[in-house]
Write a protein that holds these residues in place. Structure first.
Motif, PDB file in Angstrom:
ATOM      1  N   VAL A   1      -4.185   1.938  -1.040  1.00  0.00           N
ATOM      2  CA  VAL A   1      -3.695   0.571  -0.585  1.00  0.00           C
ATOM      3  C   VAL A   1      -2.935   0.854   0.879  1.00  0.00           C
ATOM      4  N   ILE A   2      -3.312   0.262   1.841  1.00  0.00           N
ATOM      5  CA  ILE A   2      -2.723   0.339   3.233  1.00  0.00           C
ATOM      6  C   ILE A   2      -1.764  -1.035   3.590  1.00  0.00           C
ATOM      7  N   PRO A   3      -0.492  -0.772   3.520  1.00  0.00           N
ATOM      8  CA  PRO A   3       0.223  -1.885   3.806  1.00  0.00           C
ATOM      9  C   PRO A   3       0.141  -2.009   5.565  1.00  0.00           C
ATOM     10  N   CYS A   4       0.173  -3.169   5.901  1.00  0.00           N
ATOM     11  CA  CYS A   4      -0.060  -3.566   7.375  1.00  0.00           C
ATOM     12  C   CYS A   4       1.161  -4.673   7.710  1.00  0.00           C
ATOM     13  N   VAL A   5       1.179  -4.467   8.874  1.00  0.00           N
ATOM     14  CA  VAL A   5       2.168  -5.648   9.651  1.00  0.00           C
ATOM     15  C   VAL A   5       1.414  -6.199  10.769  1.00  0.00           C
ATOM     16  N   LEU A   6       1.536  -7.463  11.322  1.00  0.00           N
ATOM     17  CA  LEU A   6       0.975  -7.998  12.225  1.00  0.00           C
ATOM     18  C   LEU A   6       1.523  -7.732  13.320  1.00  0.00           C
ATOM     19  N   GLY A   7       0.780  -7.462  14.330  1.00  0.00           N
ATOM     20  CA  GLY A   7       1.529  -6.886  15.541  1.00  0.00           C
ATOM     21  C   GLY A   7       1.467  -5.376  15.665  1.00  0.00           C
TER      22      GLY A   7
ATOM     23  N   SER B   1      10.786  -5.130   7.291  1.00  0.00           N
ATOM     24  CA  SER B   1      10.709  -5.933   5.897  1.00  0.00           C
ATOM     25  C   SER B   1       9.445  -5.262   5.027  1.00  0.00           C
ATOM     26  N   ILE B   2       8.833  -4.409   5.860  1.00  0.00           N
ATOM     27  CA  ILE B   2       7.609  -4.126   5.057  1.00  0.00           C
ATOM     28  C   ILE B   2       8.003  -2.801   3.978  1.00  0.00           C
ATOM     29  N   PHE B   3       8.956  -2.114   4.482  1.00  0.00           N
ATOM     30  CA  PHE B   3       9.110  -0.761   3.505  1.00  0.00           C
ATOM     31  C   PHE B   3       9.873  -1.524   2.242  1.00  0.00           C
ATOM     32  N   PRO B   4      10.662  -2.425   2.222  1.00  0.00           N
ATOM     33  CA  PRO B   4      11.243  -2.884   0.767  1.00  0.00           C
ATOM     34  C   PRO B   4      10.094  -3.478   0.039  1.00  0.00           C
TER      35      PRO B   4
ATOM     36  N   THR C   1      -7.283  -4.465  15.686  1.00  0.00           N
ATOM     37  CA  THR C   1      -6.445  -3.613  16.565  1.00  0.00           C
ATOM     38  C   THR C   1      -5.037  -4.276  16.544  1.00  0.00           C
ATOM     39  N   GLY C   2      -4.789  -5.366  16.491  1.00  0.00           N
ATOM     40  CA  GLY C   2      -3.575  -6.069  16.612  1.00  0.00           C
ATOM     41  C   GLY C   2      -2.609  -5.994  15.423  1.00  0.00           C
ATOM     42  N   VAL C   3      -3.140  -5.252  14.568  1.00  0.00           N
ATOM     43  CA  VAL C   3      -2.348  -5.094  12.988  1.00  0.00           C
ATOM     44  C   VAL C   3      -2.150  -3.234  12.942  1.00  0.00           C
TER      45      VAL C   3
END
Length: 129
Positions: free
Chosen positions: A5-11, A52-55, A92-94
């Motif tokens: 699983v690869i958690p991602c953040v927009l931007g 916010s992604i790590f929680p 690429t923007g993620v």
């Protein structure tokens, strides 16, 4: 299974050095003892970006554990983020934050890990005291 699983953040994460350089430029005409010279906005922006992604990752891992699945956070693929993104079609923007290998564990012998007592690792007012 196993699954990656690869958690991602927009931007994209903020450029800490550039943010701090812009702040120093804005502070250039301030008096030397102005407390604004001590501010480092770049680190704060990075903390907000990942805050916010790590929680969410931790909650995901707890949910896995409650279903008998094991996982861990790894970051070894991050230097190869672009290649991974091309392979998986991630724009690429993620930002790929980490990779979480997920699988059923060998056995069900979950037990609390050996840990130091909190007072052996808790310091007040000063590190090591």
């Amino acid at each position: 299974m196993p699954v990656l699983v690869i958690p991602c953040v927009l931007g994209r994460p903020p450029d800490i050095a550039a943010i701090n350089a812009r702040w120093r430029a804005r502070m250039a005409d301030k008096i030397a003892d102005d407390p604004g010279h001590l501010v480092q906005h770049g680190e704060t922006r990075a903390s907000i970006f990942y805050g916010s992604i790590f929680p969410a990752i931790w909650s995901f891992q707890l949910a896995l554990r409650s279903r008998g699945l094991g996982s861990t956070i790894t970051c070894l693929h991050v230097p190869h983020e672009r290649e991974t993104g091309r392979l998986l079609g991630i724009p690429t923007g993620v930002t790929q934050v980490c990779m979480i290998p997920v699988a059923y564990t060998l056995g069900a012998g979950f037990r609390p890990a050996d840990r130091y007592r909190a007072k052996e690792r808790t310091y007040w007012e000063r590190w090591g005291q």
